[in-house]
Design an enzyme around this catalytic site. Structure first.
Site, short mmCIF file in Angstrom:
data_model
loop_
_atom_site.label_atom_id
_atom_site.label_comp_id
_atom_site.label_asym_id
_atom_site.label_seq_id
_atom_site.Cartn_x
_atom_site.Cartn_y
_atom_site.Cartn_z
N SER A 152 0.80 -1.22 0.00
CA SER A 152 0.00 0.00 0.00
C SER A 152 0.84 1.27 0.00
CB SER A 152 -0.91 0.01 1.23
OG SER A 152 -0.13 0.14 2.41
N ASP A 200 3.55 -1.14 7.28
CA ASP A 200 3.17 -2.53 7.56
C ASP A 200 3.41 -3.44 6.35
OD1 ASP A 200 2.34 -1.92 10.17
OD2 ASP A 200 0.37 -1.29 9.46
N SER A 201 2.94 -3.03 5.18
CA SER A 201 3.09 -3.89 4.01
C SER A 201 4.55 -4.00 3.58
CB SER A 201 2.22 -3.40 2.85
OG SER A 201 2.51 -2.07 2.51
N LEU A 205 -2.02 -1.59 -5.63
CA LEU A 205 -3.32 -1.53 -6.27
C LEU A 205 -3.68 -0.09 -6.62
CD1 LEU A 205 -5.39 -4.05 -4.11
CD2 LEU A 205 -3.95 -4.49 -6.11
N CYS A 239 -13.62 -3.91 0.76
CA CYS A 239 -12.41 -3.92 -0.05
C CYS A 239 -11.63 -5.21 0.16
CB CYS A 239 -11.54 -2.71 0.28
SG CYS A 239 -10.08 -2.52 -0.78
N GLY A 243 -0.01 -6.69 5.01
CA GLY A 243 0.48 -6.18 6.29
C GLY A 243 -0.59 -6.12 7.37
N CYS A 253 -10.79 6.09 2.11
CA CYS A 253 -9.78 6.52 1.14
C CYS A 253 -10.39 7.21 -0.07
CB CYS A 253 -8.93 5.34 0.70
SG CYS A 253 -9.79 4.10 -0.31
#
Length: 363
Positions: free
Chosen positions: A2, A6-7, A26, A95, A119, A193
């Site tokens: 992202s 975390d990811s 994405l 999502c 993540g 978002c």
């Protein structure tokens, strides 16, 4: 990936574990400015660049996959339709259900990959019979199992959560800094978002409409007017703009939203208490319970950051029915109820109907 810390750390840990890893970001919007920028959201051009820098440091290939059309249909349009129907949806959960662990996973499997790693803070545990189960993360403060409650047994079989056993987010940030990731101190994303300025009411008004309607009490007496019922959610207190106080002097809360008549029903806080919630749209996160012919003791969580509460779960007339030991408050149709057995996520359902703990008479 992202573009967050975390990811990035999850991808690095997957490499350390010996997996062949490809980083994927994405693209969820084709219109710049329609998704949040900076720390307020995810999946923007800025976030894509952050993700690419992390992938370069890890030494893995990096791609951007365009899922903007499916995101609009399955998440944004669903969000609008739910509000128009007087319900309160959770777009992050949708999502995960329809994009990250459906569209993304389907494409990954078609390309020959074995799993999607994210993540998220959650754990997957394999029981003695080889069944994969979804469990809470070690750090309950960051636990994200609620928004993953929609995952099915097949999806869990192809999912990895490298951060699930990490004791704290601080440890993840420290690891990111040690690895040289520029996102080590990047703030967490929050809010919705696809609403650029955070004005959910204004955003909905443009898409659902904002026709003036009545604010009524439980007896049907008109207390005021509103500028669009879709902007209100059950349990809301602020923004009612009622010109005079209740007889008892206590604040009033939204009890019900009626989109067909464009009415908002308000009343005292105690009228929000519910003795039962139920829904016919449900799924099991792994192996389903063997027998729901009699009530099953469980815990139920109705929001991502809510505390779980003791309850009983039943399956009646094609519905999952939850009766909490103590009344639930401020629950709206459209929310997701996630069922836990200890730390394990048993499954989830979308709340279709509720039963008040005390009769509410509406004239």
């Amino acid at each position: 990936m992202s573009g967050g810390v975390d990811s990035a750390v999850a991808a690095a840990r997957a490499v350390d574990a010996g997996h062949e890893v490809v980083g994927v970001h994405l693209a969820l919007s084709r219109m710049p400015g329609t998704l949040r920028t900076g720390s307020r959201g995810c999946c923007t051009i800025e976030d894509s660049m952050d993700a690419q820098r992390a992938a370069d440091l890890i030494g893995i290939p990096y791609y951007v996959w365009d899922f903007s059309e499916r995101f609009k249909l399955d998440v944004v349009d669903d969000f609008i339709a739910e509000y128009a129907a007087g319900r309160t949806p959770n777009p992050c959960l949708r999502c995960n259900e329809r994009i990250k662990f459906a569209a993304l996973l389907e494409k990954a499997l078609d390309l020959g990959f074995d799993a999607v790693a994210t993540g998220h803070y959650a754990n997957i545990v394999t029981d003695d019979d080889g069944n994969r189960e979804l469990h809470r993360a070690a750090d309950w403060a960051k636990d994200q199992s609620y928004v993953l409650g929609v995952l099915t047994a097949e999806q869990l079989a192809h999912s990895l959560f490298p951060l699930g056993s990490t004791p704290s987010k601080a440890e993840v940030r420290a690891e990111a800094a040690a690895r040289g990731f520029s996102v080590a101190s990047k703030p967490d994303s929050h809010d919705i978002c696809f609403i650029p300025d955070g004005d959910t009411r204004g955003w909905l008004a443009e898409r659902v409409g904002a026709e003036q309607g009545d604010i009524l009490d439980r007896d049907g007496a008109k207390l005021g007017t509103h500028e669009g019922a879709a902007a209100f959610t059950v349990g809301q207190r602020k923004g009612l703009n009622i010109g005079f106080p209740a007889d008892d002097g206590k604040p009033r809360f939204v009890l019900e939203v009626r989109p067909k008549t464009n009415e908002v029903i308000v009343g005292p806080r105690e009228a929000l208490d519910l003795s039962e919630i139920a829904g016919s749209r449900f799924s099991w996160a792994g192996r389903p319970p063997q027998d729901l012919g009699s009530p099953l003791e469980c815990m139920v969580q109705i929001r991502a950051h809510a505390d779980p509460v003791p309850a009983t779960l039943s399956h009646r007339d094609c519905e999952l029915v939850v009766n909490p030991e103590q009344p639930l408050s401020g629950v709206s149709p459209g929310q997701s109820a996630v069922i836990y057995l200890g730390t394990r996520v048993l499954g989830q359902f979308t709340i279709d109907r509720t039963v008040s703990a005390a009769p509410i008479h509406v004239g």
